[in-house]
Motif scaffolding. Structure first.
Motif, PDB file in Angstrom:
ATOM      1  N   ALA A  75       0.823  -1.220   0.000  1.00  9.41           N
ATOM      2  CA  ALA A  75       0.000   0.000   0.000  1.00  9.41           C
ATOM      3  C   ALA A  75       0.853   1.265   0.000  1.00  9.41           C
ATOM      4  CB  ALA A  75      -0.935  -0.012   1.207  1.00  9.41           C
ATOM      5  N   GLU A  76       1.976   1.195   0.687  1.00  9.11           N
ATOM      6  CA  GLU A  76       2.845   2.376   0.758  1.00  9.11           C
ATOM      7  C   GLU A  76       3.377   2.724  -0.634  1.00  9.11           C
ATOM      8  OE1 GLU A  76       6.842   3.778   3.033  1.00  9.11           O
ATOM      9  OE2 GLU A  76       5.851   1.976   3.769  1.00  9.11           O
ATOM     10  N   ALA A  77       3.837   1.702  -1.345  1.00  9.46           N
ATOM     11  CA  ALA A  77       4.347   1.919  -2.704  1.00  9.46           C
ATOM     12  C   ALA A  77       3.215   2.394  -3.616  1.00  9.46           C
ATOM     13  CB  ALA A  77       4.961   0.630  -3.233  1.00  9.46           C
ATOM     14  N   ALA A  78       2.018   1.859  -3.414  1.00  8.07           N
ATOM     15  CA  ALA A  78       0.874   2.256  -4.242  1.00  8.07           C
ATOM     16  C   ALA A  78       0.551   3.737  -4.038  1.00  8.07           C
ATOM     17  CB  ALA A  78      -0.344   1.407  -3.914  1.00  8.07           C
ATOM     18  N   ALA A  79       0.647   4.202  -2.790  1.00  7.98           N
ATOM     19  CA  ALA A  79       0.320   5.597  -2.478  1.00  7.98           C
ATOM     20  C   ALA A  79       1.320   6.549  -3.122  1.00  7.98           C
ATOM     21  CB  ALA A  79       0.292   5.797  -0.967  1.00  7.98           C
ATOM     22  N   GLN A  80       2.552   6.063  -3.297  1.00 11.60           N
ATOM     23  CA  GLN A  80       3.589   6.941  -3.862  1.00 11.60           C
ATOM     24  C   GLN A  80       3.736   6.810  -5.378  1.00 11.60           C
ATOM     25  OE1 GLN A  80       7.043   5.867  -1.618  1.00 11.60           O
ATOM     26  NE2 GLN A  80       6.247   6.842   0.232  1.00 11.60           N
ATOM     27  N   TRP A  81       3.062   5.843  -5.953  1.00 11.87           N
ATOM     28  CA  TRP A  81       3.250   5.542  -7.378  1.00 11.87           C
ATOM     29  C   TRP A  81       2.806   6.702  -8.276  1.00 11.87           C
ATOM     30  CZ3 TRP A  81      -0.025   5.255 -11.554  1.00 11.87           C
ATOM     31  CH2 TRP A  81       0.540   4.710 -12.724  1.00 11.87           C
ATOM     32  N   GLU A  82       3.570   6.934  -9.328  1.00  9.79           N
ATOM     33  CA  GLU A  82       3.217   7.930 -10.347  1.00  9.79           C
ATOM     34  C   GLU A  82       3.436   7.295 -11.720  1.00  9.79           C
ATOM     35  OE1 GLU A  82       2.342  11.289 -10.838  1.00  9.79           O
ATOM     36  OE2 GLU A  82       1.590  11.106  -8.793  1.00  9.79           O
ATOM     37  N   PRO A  83       2.602   7.624 -12.710  1.00 15.62           N
ATOM     38  CA  PRO A  83       2.877   7.101 -14.059  1.00 15.62           C
ATOM     39  C   PRO A  83       4.222   7.605 -14.567  1.00 15.62           C
ATOM     40  CG  PRO A  83       0.922   8.549 -14.065  1.00 15.62           C
ATOM     41  CD  PRO A  83       1.395   8.447 -12.654  1.00 15.62           C
ATOM     42  N   GLY A  84       4.893   6.787 -15.378  1.00  9.78           N
ATOM     43  CA  GLY A  84       6.206   7.167 -15.917  1.00  9.78           C
ATOM     44  C   GLY A  84       6.079   8.241 -16.981  1.00  9.78           C
ATOM     45  N   PRO A  85       7.209   8.821 -17.392  1.00  8.54           N
ATOM     46  CA  PRO A  85       7.174   9.901 -18.393  1.00  8.54           C
ATOM     47  C   PRO A  85       6.589   9.447 -19.731  1.00  8.54           C
ATOM     48  CG  PRO A  85       9.460   9.286 -17.810  1.00  8.54           C
ATOM     49  CD  PRO A  85       8.553   8.560 -16.877  1.00  8.54           C
TER      50      PRO A  85
END
Ligand SMILES: Nc1nc2c(ncn2[C@@H]2O[C@H](COP(=O)(O)OP(=O)(O)OP(=O)(O)O)[C@@H](O)[C@H]2O)c(=O)[nH]1
Ligand SMILES: [Mg+2]
Length: 320
Positions: free
Chosen positions: A109-119
């Motif tokens: 969940a922690e990684a999911a909360a910080q995830w952003e789509p790549g460039p």
């Protein structure tokens, strides 16, 4: 046409729906899953799809003409520029764009909360937004995530990047989410008659599918050694009572690649030919004889003239 014919009924809906996104996100696999047949070439390698293809998805009350497109990426060679051009054109005149993005492989969940789509994914979104068409985001390969709770934060993050019509998590290989996707697509199709015969599955003829099947077979057998170097041209396609007789040329970039395609004592080319023959036969329902030639066409991926000769020409299609 009688009034009970769904094609003439007011309730019938039809339209064009583009499948767009980065290379390898699962566009062609989703198209095949929706129409229920393997008409589009889908492989584990990025940049498999080179040209737009229409897959005709007909239901009881609708026909969605699915536009399979090449992956959107930063293109360098003439071939890749052609492919990205095809992708953007594919999204231009449609009723709805499905932007496909892979569900990221995140541990918790922690990684999911910080995830952003790549460039790359953000750039693909920006070029689709520019078309001005309504966009549904389809998250693909959701069977790869262990914990379903990780999907929601990813959806929320995506929604901060664009006001999507809706977001649908799917798995084309497991057939998950496809019923929801069907409802969401159907709700956004205008009323209108079918564009194509409801039995028809694609806009391309068997000549085109045969060349794609041969290319796909070569990809599967030799792709690690033959990156993007091959094109297949069907020279003759004859339907006879006994089955189809197909003559095709495999174009490669270098002499050494010709050797690979042919193999020791022609073992590779025989293998490719027999596998492709079987797959073509499955699609046509008839036996097929396939004769393959291998030719070196140096630098074809960089040369617009050769691209055109090998079938990668800019041909605008009329809608309907
Ligand atoms: N696990 C899993 N794999 C998938 C799914 N959908 C597609 N794949 C795999 O992803 C890879 C790429 O699939 P394609 O359908 O060729 O992807 P594409 O977006 O059309 O790729 P390009 O044409 O190269 O841009 C293949 O190995 C597919 O089997 C899915 O729902 N789950
Ligand atoms: Mg594809």
């Amino acid at each position: 046409m009688s009034s009970t014919d769904p094609k003439s009924s007011d309730a019938y809906r039809s339209g064009f729906v583009a499948l767009c996104g980065r290379p390898n996100v699962g566009k062609s696999t989703l198209l095949n899953a929706l129409i229920g047949d393997r008409v589009a070439l889908a492989t584990r390698f990025p940049q498999t799809t080179r040209e737009r293809m229409l897959g005709i998805w007909s239901g009881e009350e609708f026909q969605a003409v699915l536009v399979d497109t090449p992956g959107i990426h930063r293109a360098k060679s003439a071939l890749n520029k052609f492919m990205v051009g095809e992708a953007i054109k594919g999204a231009r005149d449609v009723d709805l764009v499905l932007m496909l993005a892979e569900m990221p492989n995140i541990p918790d969940a922690e990684a999911a909360a910080q995830w952003e789509p790549g460039p790359g994914a953000k750039a693909a979104l920006a070029s689709l937004v520019e078309t001005g068409r309504p966009i549904v985001l389809v998250l693909t390969k959701c069977d790869m995530v262990k914990d379903r709770d990780l999907v929601l934060p990813i959806i929320e993050t995506w929604q901060r990047h664009h006001d999507f019509e809706t977001v649908v998590p799917t798995s084309a290989v497991k057939g998950k989410g496809l019923d929801v996707l069907e409802r969401e697509v159907l709700a956004r199709l205008p009323a209108g008659p079918a564009y194509y015969d409801r039995e028809q599955l694609s806009d391309k003829d068997m000549r085109w599918h045969a060349s794609e099947i041969v290319r796909g077979t070569i990809f599967a057998k030799l792709r690690d050694e033959l990156p993007y170097a091959c094109a297949v041209v069907v020279e003759r396609y004859k339907e006879t009572e006994a089955g189809d007789r197909i003559h095709a040329t495999v174009h490669v970039d270098k002499q050494s690649q010709k050797g690979m395609v042919i193999g020791k004592k022609a073992s590779m080319i025989k293998d490719i030919s027999s596998q492709a023959r079987e797959r073509i036969g499955r699609l046509t329902g008839r036996p097929c004889q396939l004769f393959l030639d291998v030719k070196v066409s140096p630098g074809w991926t960089e040369d617009p003239k050769q691209l055109e000769r090998l079938g990668y020409a800019d041909h605008e299609e009329d809608r309907g």
